[in-house]
Motif scaffolding. Structure first.
Motif, PDB file in Angstrom:
ATOM      1  N   ASP A 162       0.825  -1.211   0.000  1.00 37.63           N
ATOM      2  CA  ASP A 162       0.000   0.000   0.000  1.00 37.63           C
ATOM      3  C   ASP A 162       0.859   1.261   0.000  1.00 37.63           C
ATOM      4  O   ASP A 162       0.545   2.241  -0.693  1.00 37.63           O
ATOM      5  N   GLU A 163       1.948   1.241   0.760  1.00 33.26           N
ATOM      6  CA  GLU A 163       2.814   2.421   0.795  1.00 33.26           C
ATOM      7  C   GLU A 163       3.518   2.627  -0.544  1.00 33.26           C
ATOM      8  O   GLU A 163       3.684   3.763  -1.001  1.00 33.26           O
ATOM      9  N   VAL A 164       3.922   1.537  -1.193  1.00 29.97           N
ATOM     10  CA  VAL A 164       4.565   1.653  -2.517  1.00 29.97           C
ATOM     11  C   VAL A 164       3.574   2.186  -3.538  1.00 29.97           C
ATOM     12  O   VAL A 164       3.918   3.020  -4.398  1.00 29.97           O
ATOM     13  N   ASP A 165       2.308   1.735  -3.478  1.00 31.31           N
ATOM     14  CA  ASP A 165       1.296   2.241  -4.415  1.00 31.31           C
ATOM     15  C   ASP A 165       1.056   3.733  -4.223  1.00 31.31           C
ATOM     16  O   ASP A 165       0.902   4.471  -5.201  1.00 31.31           O
ATOM     17  N   CYS A 166       1.008   4.169  -2.986  1.00 34.14           N
ATOM     18  CA  CYS A 166       0.806   5.600  -2.741  1.00 34.14           C
ATOM     19  C   CYS A 166       1.971   6.431  -3.260  1.00 34.14           C
ATOM     20  O   CYS A 166       1.775   7.545  -3.763  1.00 34.14           O
ATOM     21  N   SER A 167       3.178   5.901  -3.184  1.00 31.94           N
ATOM     22  CA  SER A 167       4.342   6.653  -3.637  1.00 31.94           C
ATOM     23  C   SER A 167       4.467   6.690  -5.153  1.00 31.94           C
ATOM     24  O   SER A 167       4.801   7.733  -5.735  1.00 31.94           O
ATOM     25  N   LEU A 168       4.213   5.561  -5.822  1.00 34.85           N
ATOM     26  CA  LEU A 168       4.423   5.470  -7.269  1.00 34.85           C
ATOM     27  C   LEU A 168       3.187   5.830  -8.077  1.00 34.85           C
ATOM     28  O   LEU A 168       3.260   5.828  -9.315  1.00 34.85           O
ATOM     29  N   SER A 169       2.069   6.117  -7.452  1.00 36.05           N
ATOM     30  CA  SER A 169       0.874   6.461  -8.215  1.00 36.05           C
ATOM     31  C   SER A 169       0.972   7.834  -8.870  1.00 36.05           C
ATOM     32  O   SER A 169       0.115   8.178  -9.686  1.00 36.05           O
ATOM     33  N   ARG A 170       1.987   8.605  -8.538  1.00 34.97           N
ATOM     34  CA  ARG A 170       2.151   9.904  -9.202  1.00 34.97           C
ATOM     35  C   ARG A 170       2.621   9.754 -10.637  1.00 34.97           C
ATOM     36  O   ARG A 170       2.529  10.692 -11.430  1.00 34.97           O
ATOM     37  N   GLY A 175       1.553   0.791 -13.333  1.00 38.94           N
ATOM     38  CA  GLY A 175       0.624  -0.305 -13.616  1.00 38.94           C
ATOM     39  C   GLY A 175      -0.278  -0.641 -12.450  1.00 38.94           C
ATOM     40  O   GLY A 175      -0.701   0.227 -11.687  1.00 38.94           O
ATOM     41  N   ALA A 176      -0.564  -1.936 -12.299  1.00 37.12           N
ATOM     42  CA  ALA A 176      -1.472  -2.381 -11.257  1.00 37.12           C
ATOM     43  C   ALA A 176      -0.805  -2.306  -9.896  1.00 37.12           C
ATOM     44  O   ALA A 176       0.276  -1.736  -9.727  1.00 37.12           O
ATOM     45  N   ARG A 177      -1.461  -2.913  -8.908  1.00 33.25           N
ATOM     46  CA  ARG A 177      -0.962  -2.868  -7.546  1.00 33.25           C
ATOM     47  C   ARG A 177       0.381  -3.587  -7.420  1.00 33.25           C
ATOM     48  O   ARG A 177       0.663  -4.545  -8.130  1.00 33.25           O
ATOM     49  N   ALA A 178       1.173  -3.114  -6.475  1.00 36.15           N
ATOM     50  CA  ALA A 178       2.430  -3.786  -6.168  1.00 36.15           C
ATOM     51  C   ALA A 178       2.131  -5.100  -5.456  1.00 36.15           C
ATOM     52  O   ALA A 178       1.117  -5.250  -4.769  1.00 36.15           O
ATOM     53  N   ARG A 179       3.007  -6.061  -5.624  1.00 31.47           N
ATOM     54  CA  ARG A 179       2.821  -7.366  -4.995  1.00 31.47           C
ATOM     55  C   ARG A 179       4.157  -7.894  -4.505  1.00 31.47           C
ATOM     56  O   ARG A 179       5.220  -7.553  -5.046  1.00 31.47           O
ATOM     57  N   CYS A 180       4.081  -8.726  -3.484  1.00 35.54           N
ATOM     58  CA  CYS A 180       5.275  -9.355  -2.914  1.00 35.54           C
ATOM     59  C   CYS A 180       5.424 -10.754  -3.480  1.00 35.54           C
ATOM     60  O   CYS A 180       4.429 -11.480  -3.640  1.00 35.54           O
ATOM     61  N   ASP A 181       6.643 -11.131  -3.761  1.00 33.94           N
ATOM     62  CA  ASP A 181       6.921 -12.440  -4.349  1.00 33.94           C
ATOM     63  C   ASP A 181       8.162 -13.012  -3.678  1.00 33.94           C
ATOM     64  O   ASP A 181       9.086 -12.275  -3.304  1.00 33.94           O
ATOM     65  N   GLY A 182       8.188 -14.347  -3.557  1.00 29.97           N
ATOM     66  CA  GLY A 182       9.334 -15.011  -2.960  1.00 29.97           C
ATOM     67  C   GLY A 182       9.253 -15.030  -1.444  1.00 29.97           C
ATOM     68  O   GLY A 182       8.292 -14.561  -0.827  1.00 29.97           O
ATOM     69  N   SER A 183      10.282 -15.601  -0.855  1.00 32.12           N
ATOM     70  CA  SER A 183      10.354 -15.706   0.602  1.00 32.12           C
ATOM     71  C   SER A 183      11.814 -15.686   1.012  1.00 32.12           C
ATOM     72  O   SER A 183      12.719 -15.958   0.213  1.00 32.12           O
TER      73      SER A 183
END
Length: 537
Positions: A162-170, A175-183
């Motif tokens: 959510d924080e990454v989306d708020c920052s990069l939405s400018r 593109g679409a929402r940011a997502r986490c991948d891997g572990s």
């Protein structure tokens, strides 16, 4: 006053049509009460064809006329009747005249033929005037390189995304929402852009609004290829094995970062990913591993289809093995015949091992050399068979063409019913099967439950008694010394009165030790009894 008869036609210049012929109804059906056989009947009027078939479309056709629809002597409603010309078309032509039915002159209008449009070939994309192929530019921020302040502030995947989306939405091309991948160390936050200029601006420097989180170039195709170089495909995993057991079995060959099992028929297919590609190179020569006595087939994920098929090309069956034998018991035989892998199939109904084993070889020469050897297991000779004869093998003994009912029939046991009655009556005799053990276990469970219930009742009753005693003692605790003095005085007075009167009543029984002191209501009752003098305080 009589009404003059109405004319039958409006235009007197046109001669009236001939009168219709009146026919009597067939049968013995009676007519109206006032009608006779020769009188006209309203329900059985017949109009002649000459009066109906009048051509009005031709120039010489006569004008439409009005005819009477009621018998003579009754009021007449003059209705204009348009007579149509005679039509000589067939019924099929009449059906074809409908706008909702296609033209059809055969089959009486029942069979309808539809034209199937021809499928046109797809247009050539290379010859198109406008060619569009939008690109996506992916960026990733690895959490192993993220600042500690970012990890402390955002502890969940949702809060980070959510924080990454708020920052990069400018960025307009974000593109679409940011997502986490891997572990673990491979965990990352993935984003993408549709414009290269915005993508370059994002990865050029750390993001100050994200606590100096840095993004870098990321290629999904390269990441997929890298994962394949570090992954294994595993087949023939029994359903009774768990993910933890399979993961521990492969941890002997390297650090496992991913283990996933997917059901396929009555087995599992597994996907194992190691932390480095060096662990995969040793499986170029290893075709199977042993996990809790079961053989698991392995194959590197980077192999092509032809390479995977080559591992199942040279197969032979060794039949006649005893019941409940696992692959770990046959490793010595597989080593002597130079087999790369072995697998004892499991029955889909009982899920028990079948009496034969599949052996895979790397070369055709190794297969032919193994067939020339005679093999015995625990003193019992085994036989070689091609894989297409697996359906003809007996699932009890492993011999070809043997019926299970004839091979190992179940013996019939004659049991005297009188003995069974005695055994059940006195709970004696031998215990056979799981039913008796289950019954005894149920009986013992019921006994333990009854004991526990009785104990709980006793505990509840004792606790209630103790609570009652405590409540009584609490209520009688104030002015205890005064109450005791009163009781003693009343008792002495009562005894003196009895002795003076010389009564033959039985002596008064003393109170028990466990009895509590009387309450205020009881003291009032004792003081008002006859023969007892109340002592003032």
């Amino acid at each position: 006053m009589s009404t003059p008869p109405a004319p039958s036609v409006i235009n007197p210049d046109i001669p009236p049509p001939p009168r219709p012929v009146i026919s009597t109804p067939s049968g013995d059906r009676p007519l109206s009460p006032t009608s006779t056989a020769g009188a006209p009947n309203k329900r059985s009027r017949v109009v002649s064809d000459d009066a109906m078939n009048v051509d009005i479309t031709s120039p010489s056709a006569s004008a439409p006329i009005l005819i009477s629809t009621a018998p003579s002597g009754l009021p007449v409603n003059k209705v204009q009747v348009l007579t149509s010309p005679q039509n000589t078309t067939t019924p099929v032509e009449t059906v074809d005249a409908s706008i909702h039915t296609p033209s059809n002159t055969s089959g009486k209008g029942k069979a309808v033929a539809f034209d199937v449009p021809e499928r046109r070939p797809s247009p050539d994309g290379n010859a198109a005037a406008i060619k569009s192929a939008p690109s996506r530019y992916y960026a990733a921020a690895y959490l192993r390189d993220a600042p500690d302040a970012f990890k402390i502030k955002f502890t969940t995947n949702r809060s980070m995304c959510d924080e990454v989306d708020c920052s990069l939405s400018r960025y307009s091309s974000y593109g679409a929402r940011a997502r986490c991948d891997g572990s673990g160390d491979n965990k990352k936050i993935l984003v993408f852009f549709n414009d290269q200029h915005d993508f370059t601006d994002c990865i050029s420097s750390p993001r100050a609004d994200l606590l100096n989180l840095a993004f870098s170039h990321y290629s999904p195709a390269d990441a997929k290829l890298s994962d394949e170089m570090k992954s294994l495909f595993v087949t023939d995993i029994p359903l009774f094995l768990t993910v933890t057991q399979v993961r521990q079995a492969f941890s002997r060959y390297g650090t496992v970062i991913k283990c996933k099992l997917t059901p396929r028929k009555h087995y599992y297919n597994g996907h194992i990913q190691f932390s480095s590609a060096d662990a995969i190179t040793q499986f170029n020569d290893i075709w199977a591993i042993i996990c809790l006595g079961n053989s698991l087939r392995v194959c590197p994920a980077s192999f092509s289809k032809s390479q995977r098929d080559s591992r199942r090309e040279h197969v032979a069956i060794l039949a006649g093995i005893p019941k409940n034998i696992k692959e770990a018991d046959l490793l010595e035989i597989a080593t002597h015949v130079n087999a790369k892998t072995l697998n004892v199939p499991l029955s889909i109904s009982s899920y028990k091992p079948k009496p034969y084993v599949y052996l895979n070889f790397s070369l055709f020469e190794s297969l032919e050399a193994a067939k020339e050897m005679t093999v015995a297991f625990r003193g019992k000779g085994l036989t070689w068979h091609p894989p297409n004869e697996a359906q003809t093998l007996c699932h009890v003994c492993g011999c070809p063409g043997c019926s299970p009912s004839v091979c190992n029939p179940r013996p019939t046991r004659k049991v005297d019913d009188r003995l069974n009655k005695l055994y059940s009556r006195f709970n004696a005799g031998p215990r056979h099967g799981r039913q008796d053990s289950r019954q005894s276990r149920d009986n013992s469970t019921s006994r333990s439950r009854s004991r526990s219930n009785s104990r709980s009742r006793n505990n509840n009753s004792s606790s209630s008694r103790s609570n009652n005693n405590n409540n009584t003692s609490n209520t009688s605790r104030p002015n205890t010394s005064q109450n005791n003095n009163r009781n003693n005085t009343n008792t002495n007075n009562h005894r003196n009165n009895e002795n003076s009167s010389g009564s033959t009543q039985p002596p008064h029984k003393p109170h028990s030790v466990n009895s509590t002191s009387p309450t205020q209501v009881e003291r009032c009752q004792i003081s008002h009894q006859p023969g007892i003098n109340r002592v003032s305080d």
